[in-house]
Design an enzyme around this catalytic site. Structure first.
Site, short mmCIF file in Angstrom:
data_model
loop_
_atom_site.label_atom_id
_atom_site.label_comp_id
_atom_site.label_asym_id
_atom_site.label_seq_id
_atom_site.Cartn_x
_atom_site.Cartn_y
_atom_site.Cartn_z
N HIS A 1 -8.19 3.21 6.83
CA HIS A 1 -7.25 2.98 5.73
C HIS A 1 -6.53 4.29 5.37
CE1 HIS A 1 -5.44 0.91 2.38
NE2 HIS A 1 -6.04 1.65 1.47
N SER B 1 0.83 -1.22 0.00
CA SER B 1 0.00 0.00 0.00
C SER B 1 0.86 1.26 0.00
CB SER B 1 -0.86 0.07 1.26
OG SER B 1 -1.72 -1.00 1.34
N ALA C 1 2.11 -2.66 4.40
CA ALA C 1 1.78 -1.81 5.54
C ALA C 1 1.17 -2.74 6.57
CB ALA C 1 0.77 -0.76 5.12
N ASN D 1 0.19 2.09 11.47
CA ASN D 1 -0.75 2.49 12.53
C ASN D 1 -0.52 1.56 13.71
OD1 ASN D 1 -2.09 0.51 10.47
ND2 ASN D 1 -3.16 0.15 12.40
N HIS E 1 -5.30 -9.44 -2.95
CA HIS E 1 -5.41 -9.93 -1.58
C HIS E 1 -6.46 -11.03 -1.50
CE1 HIS E 1 -3.90 -5.79 -1.34
NE2 HIS E 1 -3.27 -6.17 -0.25
N TYR F 1 -8.68 -11.19 0.75
CA TYR F 1 -9.99 -10.63 1.13
C TYR F 1 -10.77 -10.09 -0.06
CZ TYR F 1 -7.46 -6.14 1.13
OH TYR F 1 -6.70 -5.06 0.78
N GLU F 2 -10.11 -9.93 -1.21
CA GLU F 2 -10.84 -9.47 -2.39
C GLU F 2 -11.65 -10.61 -3.00
OE1 GLU F 2 -8.61 -6.58 -5.05
OE2 GLU F 2 -6.97 -7.32 -3.79
N HIS G 1 -3.32 0.59 -4.45
CA HIS G 1 -2.64 -0.46 -5.19
C HIS G 1 -2.87 -0.24 -6.68
CE1 HIS G 1 -1.38 -3.39 -2.11
NE2 HIS G 1 -2.32 -2.80 -1.40
N MET H 1 -2.62 -8.18 6.17
CA MET H 1 -3.53 -9.04 5.40
C MET H 1 -2.89 -9.54 4.11
SD MET H 1 -6.87 -6.59 5.76
CE MET H 1 -7.26 -5.77 7.32
N SER H 2 -1.56 -9.57 4.08
CA SER H 2 -0.91 -9.99 2.82
C SER H 2 0.38 -10.73 3.13
CB SER H 2 -0.61 -8.73 1.98
OG SER H 2 0.40 -7.96 2.59
N1 HPA Z 1 -4.40 -4.57 10.76
C1 HPA Z 1 -4.38 -5.34 9.65
N2 HPA Z 1 -3.84 -4.97 8.51
C2 HPA Z 1 -3.27 -3.75 8.47
C3 HPA Z 1 -3.25 -2.90 9.57
C4 HPA Z 1 -3.86 -3.34 10.78
O1 HPA Z 1 -3.89 -2.63 11.82
N3 HPA Z 1 -2.61 -1.77 9.18
C5 HPA Z 1 -2.24 -1.94 7.88
N4 HPA Z 1 -2.63 -3.16 7.43
#
Ligand code: HPA
Length: 272
Positions: free
Chosen positions: A247, A30, A113, A235, A83, A85-86, A61, A211-212
């Site tokens: 996001h 990302s 990220a 974050n 991903h 989740y897509e 992306h 998530m990747s």
């Molecule tokens: N959780 C899951 N995936 C993420 C996060 C998070 O806090 N930040 C960036 N991708």
């Protein structure tokens, strides 16, 4: 037609388009797409023109493969990933990595990220992935094994190459950049975690959550590629700070540290 035929069609197409094959591939997470702009004499190939290559619809992306030169090395930058989740099957999630492996790439750099679970991490720090925990509830190698890619039960005792992790530390020291190290846990998302899930993940030894990356790393090790993984802690994970996750925060932090991230990647690739 089986999936190896699909991979071969993509490989044949890329060999025609880019006769000088890449030696190193970088998957850009990302907000990191601009790294591709660092490559000299770039050849840009939109994902949709590569046979069978899946496309991502996530904001931040892009969807292109850029092959060019960096410090005399041929580098392929995958700007945009798909991903789990897509709704893509994991075979689609790892399609690009497998194509890179079949093209002859020997080192793969995975970036992402991630949310910081380790409370000593400052937001925006870059974390070298020392190991991972797969909580996707699936694995890209499920199904009949294709021996042309790798063996049935590949070893995962050193997914992230010790040599490349040490190299990343070395380059970071030269650049006066302080790097974190830790364990990345992959959940499928797309909802962010709950505070209770984050406490659980901390308890099982995770430092960052995302998530990747994990499916790609598994598929790459299946093929024997050397892997380096770097997360931008975009974050603090859920429940650490008294504020919700967005996001937009992920995009904002990755944009802020992009310069450092790009410099680190360049330094590593120069000496890989
Ligand atoms: N959780 C899951 N995936 C993420 C996060 C998070 O806090 N930040 C960036 N991708």
């Amino acid at each position: 037609m089986d999936s190896f035929d699909h991979l071969s069609e993509a490989v044949d197409y890329l060999k025609r388009e880019a006769p000088q094959p890449p030696e190193v591939a970088v998957v850009l997470g990302s907000g990191l797409g601009p790294f591709a702009g660092e490559l000299a004499d770039p050849l840009t190939i939109p994902y949709e023109s590569i046979p069978h290559w899946p496309r991502s619809a996530v904001i931040g992306h892009e969807g292109k493969l850029v092959i060019g030169t960096l410090a005399l090395r041929r580098v392929a930058a995958l700007s945009g990933r798909v991903h789990f989740y897509e709704g893509h099957p994991l075979a689609a999630v790892v399609f690009g990595v497998r194509v890179m492996g079949l093209l002859g790439v020997r080192a793969l750099i995975l970036t992402n990220a991630a949310g910081g679970i380790n409370q000593s991490f400052p937001k925006g720090v870059l974390m070298v992935i020392d190991d991972h925990i797969n909580l996707l509830g699936s694995n890209p190698l499920i199904g009949e094994n294709d021996d042309r890619l790798g063996c049935r039960f590949p070893d995962m005792s050193e997914v992230y190459s010790k040599r490349l992790r040490t190299l990343a530390d070395h380059v970071a020291r030269e650049q006066n950049l302080s790097l974190a190290h830790g364990v990345y846990v992959a959940l499928h998302g797309p909802s962010y975690e709950t505070p209770a899930e984050i406490r659980f993940l901390r308890g099982i030894g995770a430092d960052a959550v995302g998530m990747s990356t994990v499916p790609e790393a598994i598929a790459a090790r299946h093929m024997g590629l050397e892997v380096l993984g770097i997360s931008c802690i975009s974050n603090m994970a859920a429940g650490i700070l008294p504020e919700p996750l967005h996001h937009a925060e992920v995009m904002e932090t990755t944009a802020r540290v992009r310069g450092q991230f790009v410099a680190l990647l360049k330094g590593v690739i120069e000496r890989i």
